[in-house]
Design a protein around this motif. Structure first.
Motif, mmCIF file in Angstrom:
data_model
loop_
_atom_site.group_PDB
_atom_site.id
_atom_site.type_symbol
_atom_site.label_atom_id
_atom_site.label_comp_id
_atom_site.label_asym_id
_atom_site.label_seq_id
_atom_site.Cartn_x
_atom_site.Cartn_y
_atom_site.Cartn_z
ATOM 1 N N ARG A 25 16.878 54.438 -30.739
ATOM 2 C CA ARG A 25 18.197 54.901 -30.958
ATOM 3 C C ARG A 25 18.475 56.623 -30.907
ATOM 4 O O ARG A 25 19.493 56.986 -30.317
ATOM 5 N N ALA A 26 17.525 57.361 -31.449
ATOM 6 C CA ALA A 26 17.605 58.727 -31.307
ATOM 7 C C ALA A 26 17.949 59.274 -29.777
ATOM 8 O O ALA A 26 18.426 60.116 -29.789
ATOM 9 N N ASN A 27 16.903 58.656 -28.951
ATOM 10 C CA ASN A 27 16.896 59.293 -27.634
ATOM 11 C C ASN A 27 17.747 58.542 -26.610
ATOM 12 O O ASN A 27 18.245 58.986 -25.708
ATOM 13 N N ARG A 28 18.341 57.429 -27.051
ATOM 14 C CA ARG A 28 19.356 56.527 -26.199
ATOM 15 C C ARG A 28 18.547 56.179 -24.981
ATOM 16 O O ARG A 28 19.242 55.979 -24.041
ATOM 17 N N TYR A 29 17.331 56.061 -24.944
ATOM 18 C CA TYR A 29 16.481 55.352 -23.761
ATOM 19 C C TYR A 29 15.287 54.770 -24.464
ATOM 20 O O TYR A 29 14.773 55.164 -25.589
ATOM 21 N N GLY A 30 14.614 53.800 -23.675
ATOM 22 C CA GLY A 30 13.493 52.977 -23.948
ATOM 23 C C GLY A 30 13.115 52.133 -22.852
ATOM 24 O O GLY A 30 13.941 51.701 -22.113
ATOM 25 N N ASP A 31 11.796 51.704 -22.882
ATOM 26 C CA ASP A 31 11.666 50.548 -22.174
ATOM 27 C C ASP A 31 11.893 49.146 -22.755
ATOM 28 O O ASP A 31 12.728 49.170 -23.698
ATOM 29 N N CYS A 32 11.478 48.117 -22.213
ATOM 30 C CA CYS A 32 12.002 46.866 -22.751
ATOM 31 C C CYS A 32 11.585 46.499 -24.185
ATOM 32 O O CYS A 32 12.566 45.950 -24.814
ATOM 33 N N GLY A 33 10.404 46.977 -24.606
ATOM 34 C CA GLY A 33 10.053 46.823 -26.073
ATOM 35 C C GLY A 33 10.758 47.607 -27.037
ATOM 36 O O GLY A 33 11.199 47.162 -28.112
ATOM 37 N N GLN A 34 11.013 48.899 -26.536
ATOM 38 C CA GLN A 34 11.563 49.629 -27.508
ATOM 39 C C GLN A 34 13.171 49.227 -27.613
ATOM 40 O O GLN A 34 13.893 49.282 -28.479
ATOM 41 N N GLU A 35 13.849 48.877 -26.460
ATOM 42 C CA GLU A 35 15.146 48.282 -26.434
ATOM 43 C C GLU A 35 15.307 47.017 -27.419
ATOM 44 O O GLU A 35 16.043 46.764 -28.184
#
Length: 500
Positions: free
Chosen positions: A343-353
């Protein structure tokens, strides 16, 4: 789309999160965390080592302190590049990149970094993440990715699945059978000669859409196979290490997986009533799914006054598809709250998403849970995570927000309408090229692992320990071969040591 440029990740790891460990030495953990956030890893290590050296530690305290000590090493392994190293990789990997352009990207904060013992170090995947987080740079890859065939195959497969569901009037269609050989290798001399290595290797869990896991062969003989309804299914082995030789664990199994597509009609969906206790636990807070003020505010921004669960879930899916960038990950075990990190970074891999999607659904009272294992799509064999949401009267429905993001932002070989068609499919649909070993995140292995896991959230690459000490990723590798059977023309893929 507009980009919120990517901040240096010195504080985002955990500054807003209280430490999840509650032990007699909680103050030591808190002090070590402050030192880590200030970049004093050596100081944090000394503090934790001194605490671990005390006599009479109970098992819970020792485990917590050991994890905090290990976590510092894990962060170091994710952040190994100096600015000089990073610039060399950028100039080599981005066509026509210049030192001035690199300096501009550096100033914009496009590269994740940590202050570690007086040195600013950058994440190892910084160059690859440039392309993932800014699709306009895609033409400047020095080694272009050939995505046209894969993207059109995915589009055509989603159309076939939709047609089959309509014809057969069931959400589970077009099954595929797979033959899988998985090899986990602990490197030579990674552990003392003669010590017994304990190993947990992932295998398919039973689901309505996945069944028939049969072990064809193993090496060595397994000691235990977790039951089919285990939330984290594994085959457990023990084997002695031999000096100068790798220690190898192998499974060979077959199983079947359906294609899935639920055509969800919001008009028939009703809010979850909470009566089913097994489902109700998936609307609660939990590890990496915390109802923070920031999460609640984002939920209100996305969902507004909408009360229909199906529409709420779709609004969250669409918002993430347009506003979250895919990004290669730092190790999950180094992040205090994964959903908040995304949420904070507005990015992530599949698991973070997936965890951010789960958190946003749960805060709206929609049961949501983790699902993960491998993505075995032809030409794209890899590790992968996604989610399921519970919508009455349909039951558990798959949602792969990562492919909503990918279709919306990165499938440039498709037309805009075709991109949307693929994105629409993955809200309620999955292709059959999956192996799901997990039905929840942050679960316990069977039998229990005594040391902190290499991945404290997921289970895809196997887990190892010796004498109560974890064996981390730098000391083992994995490799799997997948063959689709029958159709007459089989598809064989291979993947080695890739994240997600």
């Amino acid at each position: 789309m507009a980009h919120a440029w990517f901040r240096i990740v010195m504080v985002v790891f955990c500054v807003s999160m209280a430490c999840s460990v509650t032990t007699a030495d909680d103050s030591v953990v808190a002090q070590a965390e402050k030192l880590e956030l200030a970049g004093d890893f050596v100081g944090a290590e000394k503090l934790l080592d001194a605490a671990l050296a005390k006599e009479g530690l109970d098992a819970e305290t020792k485990y917590a302190l050991t994890f905090e000590r290990d976590r510092l090493d894990r962060i170091r392994q994710d952040f190994e590049l100096t600015q000089v190293d990073l610039e060399a990789k950028v100039l080599a990997g981005v066509k026509d990149a210049t030192p001035d352009e690199f300096a501009k990207w550096l100033e914009e904060g496009r590269f994740d970094a940590r202050e570690i013992d007086g040195q600013l170090l950058y994440m190892n995947s910084g160059v690859r993440n440039l392309f993932y987080r800014d699709s306009s740079l895609e033409p400047r890859r020095n080694v272009p990715k050939d995505e046209s065939d894969v993207q059109h195959l995915r589009l055509n497969l989603t159309r076939q699945i939709r047609a089959a569901v309509k014809e057969q009037k069931t959400p589970y269609v077009l099954p595929r059978k797979f033959d899988v050989q998985f090899t986990g290798t602990v490197k030579a001399d990674a552990v003392p000669e003669g010590s017994v290595i304990k190993a947990w290797l992932p295998v398919p869990r039973d689901f309505p859409f996945q069944r028939g896991m049969t072990l064809v062969s193993t090496s060595p003989q397994p000691i235990e196979v977790a039951p089919g309804d285990s939330p984290i299914r594994s085959v457990y082995f023990e084997q002695k290490a031999t000096a100068g030789e790798p220690t190898i664990f192998q499974t060979h199994f077959t199983y079947e997986h359906d294609s899935i597509r639920f055509d969800i009609d919001p008009a028939v969906v009703t809010p979850f009533d909470g009566n089913d206790k097994e489902v109700a636990r998936f609307v609660e807070e939990g590890p990496h799914v915390e109802f923070t003020p920031e999460l609640i505010a984002l939920s209100k921004e996305i969902v507004g006054d909408e009360t229909n669960p199906a529409i709420q879930a779709r609004k969250i899916y669409d918002w993430m598809s347009q506003n979250i960038n895919y990004s290669l990950a730092i190790e999950y075990s180094t992040i205090r709250n994964v959903s908040d990190y995304c949420r904070a970074n507005r990015y992530g891999d599949c698991g973070q998403e997936a965890l951010l999607y789960i958190a946003l659904c749960r805060v709206n009272g929609i049961p949501a849970r983790w699902q993960s294992g491998w993505n075995m799509f032809p030409g794209r064999l890899n590790l992968h995570d996604w989610s399921e949401i519970y919508l009455a009267p349909y039951g558990w429905v798959p949602v792969d927000v990562c492919y909503g993001i990918t279709a919306t932002q990165n499938m440039h070989f498709l037309t805009k309408s075709e991109q949307q068609e693929v994105a629409d499919f993955y809200f309620g649909g999955l292709e059959p090229y999956r192996m799901a070993a997990n039905s929840d995140h942050a679960q316990k292995l069977t039998p229990a692992k005594l040391s902190p896991r290499s991945d404290t959230i997921d289970f895809q690459r196997a887990e190892y320990e010796v004498d109560g000490t974890n064996i981390y990723y730098d000391k083992f590798s994995y490799d799997f071969d997948v063959e689709e059977i029958p159709p007459a023309t089989t598809t064989t893929s291979k993947e080695t040591n890739s994240r997600k």
